[in-house]
Design a protein around this motif. Sequence first.
Motif, PDB file in Angstrom:
ATOM      1  N   VAL A 114      59.813 -51.301  27.538  1.00 57.00           N
ATOM      2  CA  VAL A 114      60.831 -50.808  28.457  1.00 57.00           C
ATOM      3  C   VAL A 114      61.155 -49.374  28.071  1.00 57.00           C
ATOM      4  N   ILE A 115      61.094 -48.473  29.058  1.00 58.73           N
ATOM      5  CA  ILE A 115      61.331 -47.044  28.842  1.00 58.73           C
ATOM      6  C   ILE A 115      62.559 -46.626  29.625  1.00 58.73           C
ATOM      7  N   ALA A 116      63.353 -45.737  29.053  1.00 60.88           N
ATOM      8  CA  ALA A 116      64.540 -45.270  29.776  1.00 60.88           C
ATOM      9  C   ALA A 116      64.954 -43.900  29.277  1.00 60.88           C
ATOM     10  N   GLU A 117      65.789 -43.254  30.092  1.00 60.36           N
ATOM     11  CA  GLU A 117      66.466 -42.024  29.713  1.00 60.36           C
ATOM     12  C   GLU A 117      67.911 -42.355  29.400  1.00 60.36           C
ATOM     13  N   THR A 118      68.585 -41.472  28.703  1.00 65.06           N
ATOM     14  CA  THR A 118      70.034 -41.611  28.540  1.00 65.06           C
ATOM     15  C   THR A 118      70.652 -40.231  28.383  1.00 65.06           C
ATOM     16  N   GLY A 119      71.901 -40.098  28.848  1.00 60.98           N
ATOM     17  CA  GLY A 119      72.631 -38.845  28.692  1.00 60.98           C
ATOM     18  C   GLY A 119      73.658 -38.996  27.589  1.00 60.98           C
ATOM     19  N   ALA A 120      74.750 -39.699  27.900  1.00 59.11           N
ATOM     20  CA  ALA A 120      75.792 -39.928  26.901  1.00 59.11           C
ATOM     21  C   ALA A 120      75.381 -40.959  25.866  1.00 59.11           C
ATOM     22  N   GLY A 121      74.291 -41.669  26.119  1.00 57.85           N
ATOM     23  CA  GLY A 121      73.824 -42.679  25.178  1.00 57.85           C
ATOM     24  C   GLY A 121      74.267 -44.083  25.512  1.00 57.85           C
ATOM     25  N   ILE A 136      61.895 -57.402  23.749  1.00 59.33           N
ATOM     26  CA  ILE A 136      60.927 -56.463  24.320  1.00 59.33           C
ATOM     27  C   ILE A 136      61.121 -55.093  23.668  1.00 59.33           C
ATOM     28  N   PRO A 137      60.041 -54.410  23.238  1.00 61.93           N
ATOM     29  CA  PRO A 137      60.174 -53.066  22.666  1.00 61.93           C
ATOM     30  C   PRO A 137      60.829 -52.102  23.650  1.00 61.93           C
ATOM     31  N   CYS A 138      61.620 -51.179  23.111  1.00 66.99           N
ATOM     32  CA  CYS A 138      62.413 -50.269  23.937  1.00 66.99           C
ATOM     33  C   CYS A 138      62.229 -48.834  23.445  1.00 66.99           C
ATOM     34  N   GLU A 139      62.021 -47.912  24.370  1.00 68.35           N
ATOM     35  CA  GLU A 139      61.866 -46.489  24.040  1.00 68.35           C
ATOM     36  C   GLU A 139      62.847 -45.683  24.882  1.00 68.35           C
ATOM     37  N   ILE A 140      63.698 -44.910  24.215  1.00 63.56           N
ATOM     38  CA  ILE A 140      64.746 -44.150  24.891  1.00 63.56           C
ATOM     39  C   ILE A 140      64.498 -42.656  24.737  1.00 63.56           C
ATOM     40  N   HIS A 141      64.501 -41.925  25.858  1.00 64.14           N
ATOM     41  CA  HIS A 141      64.347 -40.472  25.855  1.00 64.14           C
ATOM     42  C   HIS A 141      65.724 -39.840  26.067  1.00 64.14           C
ATOM     43  N   MET A 142      66.073 -38.898  25.183  1.00 65.11           N
ATOM     44  CA  MET A 142      67.413 -38.299  25.187  1.00 65.11           C
ATOM     45  C   MET A 142      67.318 -36.820  24.861  1.00 65.11           C
ATOM     46  N   GLY A 143      68.023 -35.999  25.614  1.00 69.17           N
ATOM     47  CA  GLY A 143      68.016 -34.560  25.367  1.00 69.17           C
ATOM     48  C   GLY A 143      68.580 -34.221  23.999  1.00 69.17           C
ATOM     49  N   GLN A 144      67.998 -33.223  23.355  1.00 65.21           N
ATOM     50  CA  GLN A 144      68.429 -32.858  22.012  1.00 65.21           C
ATOM     51  C   GLN A 144      69.900 -32.437  21.978  1.00 65.21           C
ATOM     52  N   VAL A 145      70.363 -31.763  23.026  1.00 65.04           N
ATOM     53  CA  VAL A 145      71.774 -31.369  23.104  1.00 65.04           C
ATOM     54  C   VAL A 145      72.664 -32.612  23.064  1.00 65.04           C
ATOM     55  N   ASP A 146      72.263 -33.643  23.813  1.00 68.77           N
ATOM     56  CA  ASP A 146      73.059 -34.865  23.867  1.00 68.77           C
ATOM     57  C   ASP A 146      72.945 -35.667  22.566  1.00 68.77           C
ATOM     58  N   ILE A 147      71.786 -35.603  21.921  1.00 73.51           N
ATOM     59  CA  ILE A 147      71.623 -36.278  20.623  1.00 73.51           C
ATOM     60  C   ILE A 147      72.626 -35.724  19.615  1.00 73.51           C
ATOM     61  N   SER A 310      78.309 -35.897  28.840  1.00 75.14           N
ATOM     62  CA  SER A 310      76.844 -35.899  28.856  1.00 75.14           C
ATOM     63  C   SER A 310      76.266 -36.830  29.915  1.00 75.14           C
ATOM     64  N   GLY A 311      76.991 -37.883  30.284  1.00 72.56           N
ATOM     65  CA  GLY A 311      76.483 -38.830  31.268  1.00 72.56           C
ATOM     66  C   GLY A 311      76.608 -38.371  32.695  1.00 72.56           C
ATOM     67  N   LEU A 312      77.209 -37.202  32.926  1.00 72.43           N
ATOM     68  CA  LEU A 312      77.430 -36.725  34.291  1.00 72.43           C
ATOM     69  C   LEU A 312      76.666 -35.451  34.625  1.00 72.43           C
ATOM     70  N   ASP A 313      75.985 -34.845  33.639  1.00 68.72           N
ATOM     71  CA  ASP A 313      75.357 -33.545  33.914  1.00 68.72           C
ATOM     72  C   ASP A 313      73.953 -33.733  34.489  1.00 68.72           C
ATOM     73  N   GLU A 358      83.255 -39.270  30.479  1.00 66.67           N
ATOM     74  CA  GLU A 358      82.835 -39.507  31.864  1.00 66.67           C
ATOM     75  C   GLU A 358      83.996 -40.112  32.652  1.00 66.67           C
ATOM     76  N   SER A 359      84.534 -41.224  32.140  1.00 64.57           N
ATOM     77  CA  SER A 359      85.634 -41.927  32.814  1.00 64.57           C
ATOM     78  C   SER A 359      86.875 -41.052  32.932  1.00 64.57           C
ATOM     79  N   SER A 360      87.053 -40.135  31.994  1.00 60.63           N
ATOM     80  CA  SER A 360      88.234 -39.269  32.000  1.00 60.63           C
ATOM     81  C   SER A 360      88.305 -38.406  33.253  1.00 60.63           C
ATOM     82  N   HIS A 361      87.175 -38.171  33.900  1.00 62.17           N
ATOM     83  CA  HIS A 361      87.204 -37.430  35.172  1.00 62.17           C
ATOM     84  C   HIS A 361      87.969 -38.220  36.234  1.00 62.17           C
TER      85      HIS A 361
END
Length: 400
Positions: A114-121, A136-147, A310-313, A358-361
Amino acid sequence: MQQLKDIALPDEFGFFGKYGGQFIPPHLKQAMDEINAAYEEIRTTPEFQQELAELFKYYVGRPSPLFFAKRLSEQLGGAQIYLKREDLNHTGAHKINHCLGEALLAKYMGKTKVIAETGAGQHGVALATACALVGIPCEIHMGQVDIEKEHPNVVKMKILGAKLVSVTRGTATLKDAVDSAFEEYLKDPEHYIYAIGSVVGPHPFPKMVRDFQTIIGNEIKQQSLEQFQKLPDYVVACVGGGSNAIGAFTAFLHDEAVKLVGVEPAGLGLETDKHSATLTLGKPSQIHGMACYVLEDEQGNPLPVHSIASGLDYPGVGPQHSFLKDIGRVTYSTATDQECLDAFMRLSRVEGIIPALESSHAVAWALREAPNLSVDTKIVVNLSGRGDKDADYVANKLGL
């Protein structure tokens, strides 16, 4: 307003009006169609429904409470504010709702990764959790700024056994993580599944993720009738891709007396280029295999976007949100980074609830608008996630 009861959302081709669809290569279309067929095959079976319902109850902890923010409401004057506490779910956000569904679907289809992206994590943590649960094995792609920004969630993903891929291209944020994850998925779509983290991407994901998230609005409707004997006057949620919002809105789409409000990130201001207000300032186009509103330059390239959350950009948005904007069923507003920070701190110190940025908006919208509404007005804010992941970032930013 167009009569929603007469419209299939989406139609058989995955379109919400002119938005959605599958703008993808033929071999990827075949893979998406197979996912759609498998989903439609199992979604109504008693076995799948029972397994998912039991996981929601005994694993996630649903139903999540509907909490009356009494002190906050009294301080503001005007409308009464209620919080749908998705932050109390296992893994700390609404994301677990669709991640369990996607993981069960991957297991049913015999996928090997299973592959996915994440922003806020939050999506990354929820999917890593669900994949650990079903094996099931899981692979997550995340921007370095968000990491760097969301370190607690990064650690959780690793503890849960996910492989974390740091994405350094472009702005090194959510849009680039989506690109990277898609590329990995394309290497073997027969054996991999891309578990998209919002109501975005090619059909069937906007439909499928929405369906798993509709439990939020269904619970809000029942809880509102139990707690204050009527439907809410407003249901409010933040919007990036839009999964928590569509989950909260869907149950009320035919209840025209209920006003639905999506709150986008205005960032440093709509007059700047540092925002992610896609529905507010974008235009109809295509991104990541779907037609939707997009923030793009004159050459048709997605613009770099900004949000303190990070979850909204993200420069696109869910196609159903694009459709609901056009027909006027949902009002889309904005909140700035500063309004978001103020809401984060005020909710924390007045109600003892630390919300996700995110919710704070959505909380910021309620803080702004409640004083202008009558005391018998009921606002339900979907508190889509908790702020553990943001606490260090906010403390450093505010010098706490």
